[in-house]
Design an enzyme around this catalytic site. Sequence first.
Site, PDB file in Angstrom:
ATOM      1  CB  CYS A  29      -2.141   5.098   4.478  1.00  0.00           C
ATOM      2  SG  CYS A  29      -3.568   4.362   3.676  1.00  0.00           S
ATOM      3  CB  SER A  30       1.514   0.921   5.446  1.00  0.00           C
ATOM      4  OG  SER A  30       1.405   1.906   6.415  1.00  0.00           O
ATOM      5  CB  CYS A  31      -4.158  -0.437   3.421  1.00  0.00           C
ATOM      6  SG  CYS A  31      -4.770   1.241   3.568  1.00  0.00           S
ATOM      7  CB  CYS A  62      -0.907   0.020   1.223  1.00  0.00           C
ATOM      8  SG  CYS A  62      -1.811   1.580   1.405  1.00  0.00           S
TER       9      CYS A  62
END
Lengths: 199, 189
Positions: A103-105, A100
């Site tokens: 936002c680093s989902c 991601c």
Amino acid sequence: VGKNHPRVNPYVVSRVRALESLLLEKGLLAPDAVDRFVQQYERDTGPMLGARAVARAWTDARYKRLLLDDARTALGEFGLDYAMLVVVENTPAVHNLVVCTLCSCYPWPVLGVPPTWYKMPPYRSRAVSEPRRLLSELGLEVAEERAIRVWDSSAEMRYMVLPQRPAGTDGFDENALLPLITRDALIGVAEPAAATSAR
Amino acid sequence: MHGVFNIDEFRHAIERMVPSTYLGVTYYEKWLDGITRLLTEKGVVTADELERRQAFFRDHPDAPARDAVAGTPPAPPPVDPNWLSFIRESKAPPRFAEGDAVVTRRRHPHGHTRLPRYARGKRGVIARFHGVQVFPDSHAHGFGEHPQPLYSVRFDAVELWGESAEPNATVHIDLWESYLEPAQGATRG
């Protein structure tokens, strides 16, 4: 938090606890909500649910089809209702990688707590711009003839890789396969462990 | 946080961190910054009471959070079981079908968007329709859900990275319909 992670910045610890106590006081947070959340993802989920689904897919062609076509129904067999997951299949011709960039989902319900590197800017940027080189540095060589498909989880959909079943696992049942299925293989930065490591 | 802010406001709050700070702190410190920013902006918590409460825990580092709670708190509101559900019903047919060639719009909004900068003005192909989903660009700013069709769009690495692209690679990005235009002169393929 502080006791388990002695290196955590004391400013962060006192700040988190201050916020938690203010939210408790204002009736915005249930008294056991934080503990329940941590327990659910660290102990109860782990990478277990995703690995169990993959182990079943490796041993049951009907389940594999279901997992790829309708992950929600497939995961329902393990008691999870997760509407937003898409499972993508590795083949001899295709390797999948999940990231991601925004936002680093991460698919917490199937993979548990995300690893630190997944959330760091170098992984998030290089997974889309130079995936083959990144994977090589992580110890996974993907031949040029094999296509790399990167999945940038830029919306609310989440992705999990269905890795290829390792050679030498004929006759393994779901439980024997399970220890081969690592979190990293489900993200796409590694292959499943070799069959010998389970013995 | 239920009833206080939605997940898109939260993501936008994190994006509003000072960039040099953003790059230097851990993931959960970003959460802490975003949550604090929203709670103070919305007046749920004042900076002053947070400062005083934090001073207590600086002096009592092993005290559990409840030790500083004054009186008996009201019961928390029930958690909405659908709080992580973003799919919405819609009768309107999606504009694009699987295989359609599209080009992403070139725009640079000041607020929140899920159209990554590396994929603006790029040609791709619709790979999958994900249903109609809440539009974060609106929802993050308190302007409502305004759901619209969401697609997985496939981009060739060469389209995204030009001469620097690695061979034989594609990137799939989930994009809302209003980010996309039909590609000029394209045929379905």
